[in-house]
Structures are given as C-alpha cells and as structure tokens.
Write an enzyme that holds these catalytic residues in place. Structure first.
Site, PDB file in Angstrom:
ATOM      1  N   SER A 263       4.920 -10.847  15.099  1.00  0.00           N
ATOM      2  CA  SER A 263       5.560 -11.276  16.354  1.00  0.00           C
ATOM      3  C   SER A 263       4.690 -12.178  17.221  1.00  0.00           C
ATOM      4  O   SER A 263       5.189 -12.759  18.190  1.00  0.00           O
ATOM      5  CB  SER A 263       5.999 -10.053  17.172  1.00  0.00           C
ATOM      6  OG  SER A 263       7.162  -9.497  16.614  1.00  0.00           O
TER       7      SER A 263
ATOM      8  N   LYS B  69       6.054 -15.587  17.666  1.00  0.00           N
ATOM      9  CA  LYS B  69       7.090 -15.892  18.657  1.00  0.00           C
ATOM     10  C   LYS B  69       6.577 -16.822  19.754  1.00  0.00           C
ATOM     11  O   LYS B  69       7.357 -17.580  20.346  1.00  0.00           O
ATOM     12  CB  LYS B  69       7.629 -14.592  19.255  1.00  0.00           C
ATOM     13  CG  LYS B  69       8.391 -13.749  18.239  1.00  0.00           C
ATOM     14  CD  LYS B  69       8.730 -12.359  18.762  1.00  0.00           C
ATOM     15  CE  LYS B  69       9.469 -11.559  17.684  1.00  0.00           C
ATOM     16  NZ  LYS B  69       9.688 -10.155  18.044  1.00  0.00           N
TER      17      LYS B  69
ATOM     18  N   TYR C 107      12.233 -17.971   9.935  1.00  0.00           N
ATOM     19  CA  TYR C 107      11.637 -17.015  10.866  1.00  0.00           C
ATOM     20  C   TYR C 107      10.697 -16.048  10.142  1.00  0.00           C
ATOM     21  O   TYR C 107       9.597 -15.755  10.622  1.00  0.00           O
ATOM     22  CB  TYR C 107      12.737 -16.240  11.590  1.00  0.00           C
ATOM     23  CG  TYR C 107      12.220 -15.061  12.393  1.00  0.00           C
ATOM     24  CD1 TYR C 107      11.485 -15.257  13.556  1.00  0.00           C
ATOM     25  CD2 TYR C 107      12.444 -13.751  11.965  1.00  0.00           C
ATOM     26  CE1 TYR C 107      10.992 -14.181  14.282  1.00  0.00           C
ATOM     27  CE2 TYR C 107      11.963 -12.677  12.689  1.00  0.00           C
ATOM     28  CZ  TYR C 107      11.238 -12.901  13.843  1.00  0.00           C
ATOM     29  OH  TYR C 107      10.732 -11.834  14.558  1.00  0.00           O
TER      30      TYR C 107
ATOM     31  N   TYR D 231       6.271  -5.846  23.761  1.00  0.00           N
ATOM     32  CA  TYR D 231       7.488  -5.101  23.457  1.00  0.00           C
ATOM     33  C   TYR D 231       7.918  -4.275  24.674  1.00  0.00           C
ATOM     34  O   TYR D 231       7.765  -4.724  25.815  1.00  0.00           O
ATOM     35  CB  TYR D 231       7.295  -4.227  22.215  1.00  0.00           C
ATOM     36  CG  TYR D 231       6.885  -4.979  20.972  1.00  0.00           C
ATOM     37  CD1 TYR D 231       7.618  -6.078  20.518  1.00  0.00           C
ATOM     38  CD2 TYR D 231       5.770  -4.596  20.237  1.00  0.00           C
ATOM     39  CE1 TYR D 231       7.252  -6.756  19.371  1.00  0.00           C
ATOM     40  CE2 TYR D 231       5.398  -5.279  19.074  1.00  0.00           C
ATOM     41  CZ  TYR D 231       6.144  -6.357  18.655  1.00  0.00           C
ATOM     42  OH  TYR D 231       5.782  -7.033  17.522  1.00  0.00           O
TER      43      TYR D 231
ATOM     44  N   VAL E  85       3.374  -6.356  14.882  1.00  0.00           N
ATOM     45  CA  VAL E  85       3.362  -5.037  14.247  1.00  0.00           C
ATOM     46  C   VAL E  85       2.327  -4.913  13.139  1.00  0.00           C
ATOM     47  O   VAL E  85       2.055  -3.810  12.660  1.00  0.00           O
ATOM     48  CB  VAL E  85       4.750  -4.646  13.701  1.00  0.00           C
ATOM     49  CG1 VAL E  85       5.741  -4.467  14.823  1.00  0.00           C
ATOM     50  CG2 VAL E  85       5.236  -5.656  12.669  1.00  0.00           C
TER      51      VAL E  85
END
Length: 306
Positions: free
Chosen positions: A65, A68, A191, A242, A260
């Site tokens: 992540s 992102k 992605y 998160y 993660v």
C-alpha cells in the site's frame, strides 16, 4: 537542521525488545506468509545529507500500500486535480483498507489510500495497457529513489492477483458507479503490479526525503509540483495508516504510509525521510515494530509535526 541530528540513542530504539506476540504476517497473500518474521530495518535521510541505515536495510520487500502514494501522485500528474478528486474524496474512513461499506452508500471513494481509492487512482494513469502503465510508474518511482533498478516480485504479483477476490469485487463495484472507466482486469493487474514493486528501506527513505523537501530530490531535481507534494503529505497524516491513522497522528505526529508487507514510509517536512520495515503486522495492517520505532523516534528526537 544541523548534521549529526541523531545520536547513539537511535540504535537503542532500533534494538529495543518489542512484543509481537499479538501480530501476524499478511497471510491473506500466500507469498507474504513466507517472509522471515525476524527481518527488521530502519533508514533515515535528512535534508542535510545525514544518512542512517540499520538492520536489514538492503533487503527489498514489496511495497504494497505504500504504492498508493506514487499512484495518486502520478494520477495527479496525468490529470488535473479536479478530475481526480471528482472521483476520489480526501476524507478518512475509520474502516478497514479493503472495506466496501461506504462505496455502496456514497457512490464515491473516500480517500486514495484505501484499496478502492488506489484502484481509482490507478485507472486514471495514462497508458495503453498494464505493461505500459507499470513501466511509467517504475520510471516515476525511480526519480524519487534515484535508482533505475526498480523491479517487481513476480511471485508476489501472481500470488496476490490470483487471490485478489476482494479487490476484484471492489473494482466491479467501482465500475458500476462509474468511478472506474477502464477495464476491470487490466486495472487490477496494473494495481497488483504496483503493490508488488520491491524496494528497500534505503530506497523509500529517499522517496520520503523528496516529500520532505517539497517535491525535490537530493540532486535538486523537482520530481513533483509542490502543490501535489502538499496533498500527499496531508493525506499521509490523515489517512496513511489505515484505520489507525488518527491514533498514529495523535501519538506520533509524523505523516506516514504503511503497507501490509511491513514497511512504513514517514516524512518529517523540511527535515527528513524515514522508512522502517518489519513484517509482523496488526489487525489494521501496520507493522508492530515499525509503529513502536516511530513512536520512540518522535518522542526522543521531537519529530512530531504538531
């Protein structure tokens, strides 16, 4: 900021015993469950050129992540901000990163750092197909890290793509509400490739330094406009950890983005880029040791931006 900002206390912080008994590896991606849980690294680069690397800092892990950040930045470079934020909001959710609950009622993605938001960002990046898009993204990231050696873990990609049932469901839901305008499988493939990019803490600390320096790398090259840089750092503060983002902001006060696989990229504006890595994570998906290291760094070296 003066050179030699850090003293020997930083090694005490890194070597401090931490309780990870309540954590786990990200086993929902089968290949991530195979990572050595004892790996640990910390890299810091200051705007004055001081560099600290401790532990397994040359080990390359999938950024998950943390990607992102780069997906949103490139989407903003490829499109005007009005278009991007017409589909993606900038509000924290308080929900898990892979939740679909609010999509069904709000018809808009809450922020770019949850999976739905990142899938939307990915769909707005220019390119004819996933291969062209990932090459553009790798080149973009190489400007942050000042390294042309940006690779993807094919093992992680294949493992993650095959088991991406929740992200596939999110993608079709995004398609149904016209947030996703590209082919679902092509976008999901791109992605997942982005999440499977492998970097070290040294690489990511350099990326953090770009954000800490207002979008400029250590060679003085402007990588992103300062306006986009401000957006990135603001969202890292409010949404980067998160559904633990509020607690992290109040207890640590360092803009950060976690993944993660165990990485946490941090930015102290006008001071430094930071990256920690330890793969044992909480239920929210944040590295247990990484969060504790950031807390100690913030307290001992007064890095809380507030």
């Amino acid at each position: 900021m003066n050179k030699n900002f850090f003293d020997n206390k930083i090694y005490d912080i890194f070597n401090k015993e931490r309780d990870c008994s309540h954590g786990h590896l990200a086993s929902y991606i089968p290949e991530l469950a195979k990572i050595n849980p004892n790996l640990k690294a910390l890299s810091i680069i200051t705007i004055d050129g001081e560099e600290i690397n401790i532990g397994n800092y040359n080990y390359k892990f999938t950024i998950q992540s943390i990607s992102k950040i780069f997906l949103l930045a490139l989407a903003l470079m490829d499109n005007d901000a009005e278009k991007v934020f017409s589909k993606i909001s900038v509000e924290p959710t308080g929900d898990p990163f892979n939740s679909t609950l609010r999509l069904e009622t709000n018809q808009k993605v809450f922020n770019p750092f949850i999976n739905a938001g990142a899938l939307a960002s990915a769909s707005m990046i220019k390119g004819k197909n996933p291969k062209e898009k990932i090459e553009r993204l790798k080149h973009f990231i190489s400007k942050f890290t000042e390294s042309d050696n940006i690779d993807i873990s094919n093992e992680i990609y294949e493992s993650e793509y095959k088991t991406a049932n929740k992200n596939r469901a999110i993608s079709y839901l995004l398609k149904s509400i016209n947030v996703l305008e590209t082919d679902v499988e092509d976008n999901l493939s791109f992605y997942t490739m982005a999440c499977s990019i492998i970097l070290s803490t040294k690489d990511l600390a350099k990326a953090g330094l770009v954000l800490a320096s207002g979008g400029i790398n250590s060679q003085g090259e402007r990588i992103i406009p300062i306006k986009i840089c401000k957006i990135m750092v603001a969202l890292m503060t409010t949404c980067g950890m998160y559904d633990h983002s509020g607690s992290f902001a109040t207890s640590v006060g360092i803009p950060a983005k976690s993944g993660v696989s165990g990485g946490i990229l941090g930015v102290v504006p006008k001071k430094m880029g930071i990256c920690s890595f330890s793969p044992v994570i909480t239920e929210q998906g944040n590295s247990i040791i990484g969060v504790e290291i950031y807390k100690d760094l913030s307290d001992i070296y007064e890095l809380n931006i507030f």
